[in-house]
Scaffold this motif. Structure first.
Motif, PDB file in Angstrom:
ATOM      1  N   THR A  32       0.811  -1.214   0.000  1.00 48.53           N
ATOM      2  CA  THR A  32       0.000   0.000   0.000  1.00 48.53           C
ATOM      3  C   THR A  32       0.844   1.263   0.000  1.00 48.53           C
ATOM      4  OG1 THR A  32      -0.139   0.074   2.418  1.00 48.53           O
ATOM      5  CG2 THR A  32      -1.800  -1.215   1.265  1.00 48.53           C
ATOM      6  N   GLY A  33       2.154   1.125  -0.142  1.00 45.60           N
ATOM      7  CA  GLY A  33       3.018   2.283  -0.145  1.00 45.60           C
ATOM      8  C   GLY A  33       3.953   2.257   1.042  1.00 45.60           C
ATOM      9  N   PHE A  34       4.994   3.053   0.960  1.00 48.34           N
ATOM     10  CA  PHE A  34       6.030   3.000   1.983  1.00 48.34           C
ATOM     11  C   PHE A  34       5.721   3.866   3.201  1.00 48.34           C
ATOM     12  CE2 PHE A  34       8.610   2.137  -1.968  1.00 48.34           C
ATOM     13  CZ  PHE A  34       8.684   0.767  -1.747  1.00 48.34           C
ATOM     14  N   ILE A  60      12.518   1.646  17.346  1.00 51.50           N
ATOM     15  CA  ILE A  60      13.120   0.656  16.448  1.00 51.50           C
ATOM     16  C   ILE A  60      12.466  -0.701  16.667  1.00 51.50           C
ATOM     17  CG2 ILE A  60      15.257  -0.532  15.819  1.00 51.50           C
ATOM     18  CD1 ILE A  60      16.767   2.010  16.702  1.00 51.50           C
ATOM     19  N   PHE A  61      12.296  -1.096  17.933  1.00 52.66           N
ATOM     20  CA  PHE A  61      11.591  -2.342  18.240  1.00 52.66           C
ATOM     21  C   PHE A  61      10.185  -2.327  17.628  1.00 52.66           C
ATOM     22  CE2 PHE A  61      14.207  -2.863  22.349  1.00 52.66           C
ATOM     23  CZ  PHE A  61      15.047  -3.803  21.779  1.00 52.66           C
ATOM     24  N   ALA A  62       9.480  -1.218  17.826  1.00 53.33           N
ATOM     25  CA  ALA A  62       8.096  -1.130  17.359  1.00 53.33           C
ATOM     26  C   ALA A  62       8.010  -1.244  15.837  1.00 53.33           C
ATOM     27  CB  ALA A  62       7.467   0.177  17.833  1.00 53.33           C
ATOM     28  N   ALA A  63       8.844  -0.489  15.137  1.00 55.63           N
ATOM     29  CA  ALA A  63       8.800  -0.511  13.673  1.00 55.63           C
ATOM     30  C   ALA A  63       9.125  -1.889  13.119  1.00 55.63           C
ATOM     31  CB  ALA A  63       9.760   0.532  13.107  1.00 55.63           C
ATOM     32  N   LEU A  64      10.125  -2.537  13.696  1.00 59.35           N
ATOM     33  CA  LEU A  64      10.536  -3.843  13.188  1.00 59.35           C
ATOM     34  C   LEU A  64       9.493  -4.913  13.472  1.00 59.35           C
ATOM     35  CD1 LEU A  64      14.349  -3.936  14.087  1.00 59.35           C
ATOM     36  CD2 LEU A  64      13.349  -3.789  11.802  1.00 59.35           C
ATOM     37  N   TYR A  65       9.094  -5.040  14.735  1.00 60.14           N
ATOM     38  CA  TYR A  65       8.272  -6.174  15.143  1.00 60.14           C
ATOM     39  C   TYR A  65       6.787  -6.011  14.822  1.00 60.14           C
ATOM     40  CZ  TYR A  65      11.856  -9.016  17.273  1.00 60.14           C
ATOM     41  OH  TYR A  65      12.944  -9.837  17.457  1.00 60.14           O
ATOM     42  N   TYR A  66       6.323  -4.781  14.677  1.00 58.87           N
ATOM     43  CA  TYR A  66       4.895  -4.588  14.443  1.00 58.87           C
ATOM     44  C   TYR A  66       4.585  -4.050  13.047  1.00 58.87           C
ATOM     45  CZ  TYR A  66       4.576  -5.409  19.445  1.00 58.87           C
ATOM     46  OH  TYR A  66       4.665  -5.972  20.698  1.00 58.87           O
ATOM     47  N   ASP A  67       5.621  -3.985  12.196  1.00 61.06           N
ATOM     48  CA  ASP A  67       5.357  -3.525  10.835  1.00 61.06           C
ATOM     49  C   ASP A  67       6.257  -4.193   9.805  1.00 61.06           C
ATOM     50  OD1 ASP A  67       3.962  -0.870   9.374  1.00 61.06           O
ATOM     51  OD2 ASP A  67       5.776  -1.618   8.389  1.00 61.06           O
ATOM     52  N   ILE A  93      21.270  -1.735  11.941  1.00 61.20           N
ATOM     53  CA  ILE A  93      20.667  -0.498  12.452  1.00 61.20           C
ATOM     54  C   ILE A  93      21.500  -0.046  13.643  1.00 61.20           C
ATOM     55  CG2 ILE A  93      18.603   0.589  13.406  1.00 61.20           C
ATOM     56  CD1 ILE A  93      16.970  -1.687  12.107  1.00 61.20           C
ATOM     57  N   VAL A  94      22.147   1.092  13.518  1.00 60.45           N
ATOM     58  CA  VAL A  94      22.975   1.632  14.597  1.00 60.45           C
ATOM     59  C   VAL A  94      22.136   2.585  15.435  1.00 60.45           C
ATOM     60  CG1 VAL A  94      25.051   2.922  15.197  1.00 60.45           C
ATOM     61  CG2 VAL A  94      25.056   1.425  13.181  1.00 60.45           C
ATOM     62  N   ASP A  95      21.957   2.245  16.700  1.00 62.56           N
ATOM     63  CA  ASP A  95      21.235   3.109  17.641  1.00 62.56           C
ATOM     64  C   ASP A  95      22.198   4.205  18.091  1.00 62.56           C
ATOM     65  OD1 ASP A  95      19.644   4.263  19.548  1.00 62.56           O
ATOM     66  OD2 ASP A  95      19.648   2.557  20.920  1.00 62.56           O
ATOM     67  N   LEU A 101      12.600   1.654   6.427  1.00 61.06           N
ATOM     68  CA  LEU A 101      12.775   0.208   6.545  1.00 61.06           C
ATOM     69  C   LEU A 101      11.898  -0.552   5.551  1.00 61.06           C
ATOM     70  CD1 LEU A 101      12.965  -0.097  10.436  1.00 61.06           C
ATOM     71  CD2 LEU A 101      14.852  -0.357   8.803  1.00 61.06           C
ATOM     72  N   ARG A 102      10.705  -0.041   5.278  1.00 60.23           N
ATOM     73  CA  ARG A 102       9.852  -0.657   4.259  1.00 60.23           C
ATOM     74  C   ARG A 102      10.516  -0.591   2.888  1.00 60.23           C
ATOM     75  NH1 ARG A 102       3.653   1.583   5.226  1.00 60.23           N
ATOM     76  NH2 ARG A 102       3.194   0.463   7.173  1.00 60.23           N
ATOM     77  N   ARG A 103      11.076   0.574   2.546  1.00 61.15           N
ATOM     78  CA  ARG A 103      11.730   0.724   1.240  1.00 61.15           C
ATOM     79  C   ARG A 103      12.922  -0.223   1.123  1.00 61.15           C
ATOM     80  NH1 ARG A 103      11.063   6.280   2.230  1.00 61.15           N
ATOM     81  NH2 ARG A 103      13.301   6.510   2.637  1.00 61.15           N
ATOM     82  N   ILE A 104      13.692  -0.309   2.192  1.00 56.80           N
ATOM     83  CA  ILE A 104      14.861  -1.192   2.185  1.00 56.80           C
ATOM     84  C   ILE A 104      14.431  -2.637   1.945  1.00 56.80           C
ATOM     85  CG2 ILE A 104      16.643  -2.194   3.674  1.00 56.80           C
ATOM     86  CD1 ILE A 104      16.916   0.636   4.932  1.00 56.80           C
ATOM     87  N   LYS A 105      13.420  -3.048   2.661  1.00 61.25           N
ATOM     88  CA  LYS A 105      12.984  -4.441   2.554  1.00 61.25           C
ATOM     89  C   LYS A 105      12.387  -4.738   1.184  1.00 61.25           C
ATOM     90  CE  LYS A 105      11.044  -8.235   4.968  1.00 61.25           C
ATOM     91  NZ  LYS A 105      10.091  -8.713   5.952  1.00 61.25           N
ATOM     92  N   ALA A 106      11.750  -3.769   0.573  1.00 59.45           N
ATOM     93  CA  ALA A 106      11.082  -3.988  -0.712  1.00 59.45           C
ATOM     94  C   ALA A 106      12.032  -3.949  -1.900  1.00 59.45           C
ATOM     95  CB  ALA A 106       9.992  -2.935  -0.908  1.00 59.45           C
TER      96      ALA A 106
END
Length: 291
Positions: A10-12, A54-61, A188-190, A235-240
């Motif tokens: 549905t888009g990035f 970072i946890f939220a974006a990775l694990y829930y999206d 991913i560098v925190d 992160l969506r763009r990277i994965k796609a």
């Protein structure tokens, strides 16, 4: 529960509703961290708080994972160089059914598998044991390389502390990953600016991180690590991107202790314990302030 990876179609850029959900999940990570450290009586608050988004974006999206299936072979992998932030990850794994509530509520107690640092032999959903800083990227590169050999299409995400950039093994792993074109490996560098002994750039300067990672052959991006819209979209763009031939490094600019004002200005909260009145104040700020 399944991660929201299908939103790529549905888009990035995430919708306002998606960002609101991720914001609640980051708040959940912070609140659970306070609750669990209350059990342990000491822990790493500020290191989790800089990484909560970072946890939220990775694990829930972004990550492809399945509830109650921690050994699914095609799941995305996640490794933490900064393993002392595991207290913020355990509640997320419990939401996915990898840890039962009784185990979570006994965090660090005698005989409980949940320690200050994660142990992959004891905790479902932990892809790599960490504690000794500097090894996670090597292990992640090995997983990414092994996945390619096995014909799997999973991604491997490795979260590193910025103080960890002082470890030589990180750069050996970076060379390996670039040489073998591990395009499904994402570091991913925190970049919260602090390590145990003080400011990272006072202990041993690491800048310019962007130039260094690019010189090592990695596609490199910078992002506000607390801006859930920008972080998730990146992160969506990277994965796609299926045409990329190189590994990717994301420098996430964060604030240590983010969400609790007195932690944001005091590096001593790298490791500590909240008195009841301080804990109440922290919870109040996390509940009422929009990050």
């Amino acid at each position: 529960m399944t991660s929201n990876h299908n939103q790529l179609s549905t888009g990035f850029t995430p919708t306002s509703a998606q960002v609101a959900l991720l914001r609640e999940k980051a708040r959940f990570v912070r609140l659970e961290t306070i609750r669990l450290i209350e059990i342990a009586k000491v822990g790493h608050y500020s290191s989790v708080f800089s990484a909560a988004e970072i946890f939220a974006a990775l694990y829930y999206d972004v990550m492809r994972i399945r509830a109650n299936e921690p050994q699914w072979p095609d799941r995305d992998r996640f490794l933490m160089g900064k393993g002392h932030a595991a207290v913020g990850l355990y509640p997320v794994l419990a939401e996915y059914g990898y840890i039962d509530r009784e185990t979570l509520d006994g965090y660090t107690r005698l005989g409980n598998p949940l320690g200050d640092h994660p142990d992959m032999r004891k905790v479902a959903g932990i892809d790599f044991s960490s504690g000794s800083i500097g090894h996670a990227l090597s292990a992640g590169a090995g997983m990414a390389y092994g996945g390619r050999i096995a014909g799997r299409d999973f991604h491997t995400f490795v979260m590193l502390g910025d103080g960890e950039m002082q470890e030589g093994q990180v750069w050996e792993a970076a060379m390996f990953a670039a040489h073998y074109d591990l395009n499904r490996l994402v570091a991913i560098v925190d970049r919260n600016g602090f390590q145990l002994d003080g400011r990272v750039d006072d202990v041993m300067g690491v800048e310019s991180l962007v130039d260094k990672w690019r010189a090592f052959g990695w596609e490199t991006h910078e992002v506000d690590g607390h801006d859930l819209s920008a972080l998730t979209a990146l992160l969506r763009r990277i994965k796609a991107d299926t045409d990329r031939s190189r590994p990717v490094c994301v420098i996430a600019k964060t604030l240590k202790g983010k969400g609790v004002s007195y932690m944001e200005t005091e590096p001593g909260w790298h490791l500590g314990y909240l008195a009841p009145e301080d804990a109440a104040l922290a919870v109040q700020e996390i509940m009422t302030n929009e990050i």
